[in-house]
Scaffold this motif. Structure first.
Motif, mmCIF file in Angstrom:
data_model
loop_
_atom_site.group_PDB
_atom_site.id
_atom_site.type_symbol
_atom_site.label_atom_id
_atom_site.label_comp_id
_atom_site.label_asym_id
_atom_site.label_seq_id
_atom_site.Cartn_x
_atom_site.Cartn_y
_atom_site.Cartn_z
ATOM 1 N N SER A 1 40.916 -27.764 7.769
ATOM 2 C CA SER A 1 42.099 -28.605 7.657
ATOM 3 C C SER A 1 41.885 -29.726 6.643
ATOM 4 O O SER A 1 42.787 -30.059 5.870
ATOM 5 C CB SER A 1 42.471 -29.189 9.015
ATOM 6 N N LEU A 2 40.692 -30.316 6.644
ATOM 7 C CA LEU A 2 40.402 -31.370 5.675
ATOM 8 C C LEU A 2 40.473 -30.843 4.249
ATOM 9 O O LEU A 2 40.900 -31.549 3.329
ATOM 10 C CB LEU A 2 39.016 -31.968 5.940
ATOM 11 N N LYS B 1 44.793 -32.409 10.495
ATOM 12 C CA LYS B 1 44.185 -33.233 9.452
ATOM 13 C C LYS B 1 44.212 -34.706 9.858
ATOM 14 O O LYS B 1 43.236 -35.437 9.651
ATOM 15 C CB LYS B 1 44.909 -33.027 8.118
ATOM 16 N N TRP C 1 33.759 -33.177 2.945
ATOM 17 C CA TRP C 1 34.233 -31.913 3.515
ATOM 18 C C TRP C 1 33.932 -30.730 2.588
ATOM 19 O O TRP C 1 34.640 -29.729 2.589
ATOM 20 C CB TRP C 1 35.725 -31.981 3.859
ATOM 21 N N TYR D 1 37.553 -29.088 12.288
ATOM 22 C CA TYR D 1 38.358 -29.800 11.312
ATOM 23 C C TYR D 1 38.110 -29.466 9.844
ATOM 24 O O TYR D 1 38.920 -29.841 8.987
ATOM 25 C CB TYR D 1 38.153 -31.312 11.481
#
Length: 485
Positions: A439-440, A324, A454, A436
């Motif tokens: 994770s975000l 993150k 996101w 990513y």
């Protein structure tokens, strides 16, 4: 009409001035805040993601404090009002197929209060493009942009639709083809097919991509552009319908205020505007949120609804996980700002001006006719110009698109330079989403994250902000409910 300290306005008579007139300013700036209260939830940010989380949690009976660094609600949306007309100095368009935003529109009674950005005016000039420093007319019937963009997107005979199962967005991240196309930039794709394109088709593709992502074309993921097309129905005309046609007659601020007022009426909401958050510290079951002014508030859960490019300015303790943190450090690539132009006469109503190479403003599109009988036009350039310090360059860039354009007034928001946005809507770079996104979206203990940047589906859109805010609110609600049971 209150004035926000955000943004700027310009006229030939008065020159450049700071601030814009908007109903988005909240007065009083704070209400019911108490440093001794342990709130059920603190929401950081009053954009659409934060407003959705705030409204939902308040209606569930939770005591909520919202902290917002600006003096207004809306984040990267803001409706400017002047002389009886609404100028959208931020996110604008909606569509019935964007389920989250449409449900809010219906909820608050705006479904019959839409305006058509593409409504045709018979006396309008036809589109133009700058070629070799000269204005060339592009007939309304010209299909070069559509044919070129179809070649650009048609990786599978289905305009990319085979990559995206619209009812299972989480599967996109593991789809072999999406991983492949997400790893490519738009420039990579253009280089891949350029031998099959005419010069006019290449020009049309570049114009479209500059409007979508600001450029250079090495920045945006090709997979992200494919996603926009697939969500919109698989062709350029449909994408225009979904992303740049229907807007609220009363402005996005009217919808944002309706959501804010809904939360306020519960009696469960406290708020503080012009309160920028500097740190989020969790010890045991309690999190302390501290502002840059040194005020600290305690809570059982937090929803951080700040844009991706601003998360690095908040200190988290315990530290966020490595993936993150990497995603936050990299951020997204869209360094856009919004320019609203009033031009003399109605003849610019449906005109679209494009230029590449350009003088800082790649395009300008007609959007309406105001009560004075003048045209309202919009642009969202990238970080080629600092408009609040280089107004002469902005005017030069606008004039370059058509020498007969007479600019009477400008309203603008420099989202790129603003410390509470640091960019426009999210446009992610090659490989970013694949690596990513999950994770975000993941919480960090009792800290939840909400932003269009996101979202799963309409990432970068108002609908995506509402999606992300709803998910964060529900997660926080479940945590609070379980803790009290």
């Amino acid at each position: 009409m209150p004035f926000s300290t955000d943004g700027y306005r310009w006229t030939p008579e008065e020159g450049l001035k700071t601030g814009v007139p908007t109903d988005a300013v909240i007065v009083p700036q704070s209400l019911n805040i108490d440093a001794d209260t342990v709130y059920d939830a603190i929401v950081v940010g009053a954009g659409y993601a934060g407003l959705r989380a705030t409204r939902d949690l308040s209606l569930q009976g939770h005591k909520v404090l919202i902290l917002e660094g600006r003096d207004r609600i809306g984040g990267r949306t803001c409706s400017v009002k002047a002389d009886g007309y609404v100028y959208e100095a931020g996110g604008t368009w909606v569509h019935r197929n964007q389920a989250l935003v449409w449900s809010e529109i219906v909820r608050y009674g705006f479904e019959n209060r839409l305006k058509d950005s593409q409504e045709f005016y018979e006396g309008s000039r036809c589109p133009t493009a700058i070629r070799n420093d000269a204005v060339h007319e592009v007939p309304w019937t010209d299909q070069t942009s559509a044919t070129g963009f179809a070649k650009f997107c048609n990786i599978d005979g289905q305009m990319g639709n085979s990559v995206f199962g619209l009812h299972q967005p989480a599967d996109w991240l593991r789809h072999e083809d999406f991983i492949k196309w997400d790893s490519m930039s738009c420039q990579d794709r253009l280089d891949q097919i350029k031998e099959d394109l005419s010069a006019e088709e290449i020009e049309g593709i570049i114009h479209l991509l500059l409007a979508l992502s600001k450029g250079p074309l090495t920045r945006p993921s090709y997979g992200e552009v494919l996603r926009w097309v697939a969500l919109s129905g698989g062709n350029l005309a449909s994408m225009g319908e979904h992303t740049a046609r229907w807007k609220l007659a009363d402005g996005q601020t009217a919808l944002a205020l309706a959501m804010f007022d809904d939360a306020l009426k519960t009696g469960n909401l406290a708020y503080s505007f012009s309160s920028n958050v500097s740190s989020v510290t969790t010890e045991g079951h309690i999190t302390t949120v501290t502002t840059t002014a040194g005020q600290s508030f305690k809570t059982s859960s937090v929803v951080v609804a700040a844009p991706l490019n601003c998360l690095a300015d908040i200190q988290f303790s315990p530290a966020l996980d490595q993936t993150k943190a990497e995603a936050i450090a990299q951020g997204h690539t869209n360094h856009a700002y919004k320019v609203c132009v009033e031009a003399k006469g109605k003849q610019w109503r449906n005109w679209m001006g494009n230029a590449y190479p350009h003088k800082g403003v790649p395009f300008l599109n007609g959007d309406g006719i105001n009560p004075s009988g003048n045209s309202y036009l919009i642009s969202t350039p990238g970080n080629y110009i600092d408009p609040q310090n280089e107004m002469d360059k902005l005017l030069e860039g606008l004039q370059y698109l058509h020498p007969e354009l007479e600019v009477l007034r400008i309203f603008g928001m420099d989202y790129h330079s603003h410390p509470l946005s640091k960019g426009g809507w999210a446009v992610h770079g090659p490989g970013y989403v694949t690596k990513y996104l999950e994770s975000l979206q993941a919480p960090a203990g009792n800290v939840y994250f909400a932003s269009a940047d996101w979202a799963d589906v309409w990432r970068g859109f108002i609908d995506g902000a509402l999606e992300s805010g709803a998910k964060a609110a529900w997660s926080a609600h479940k945590q609070l409910r379980n803790a009290s049971s």
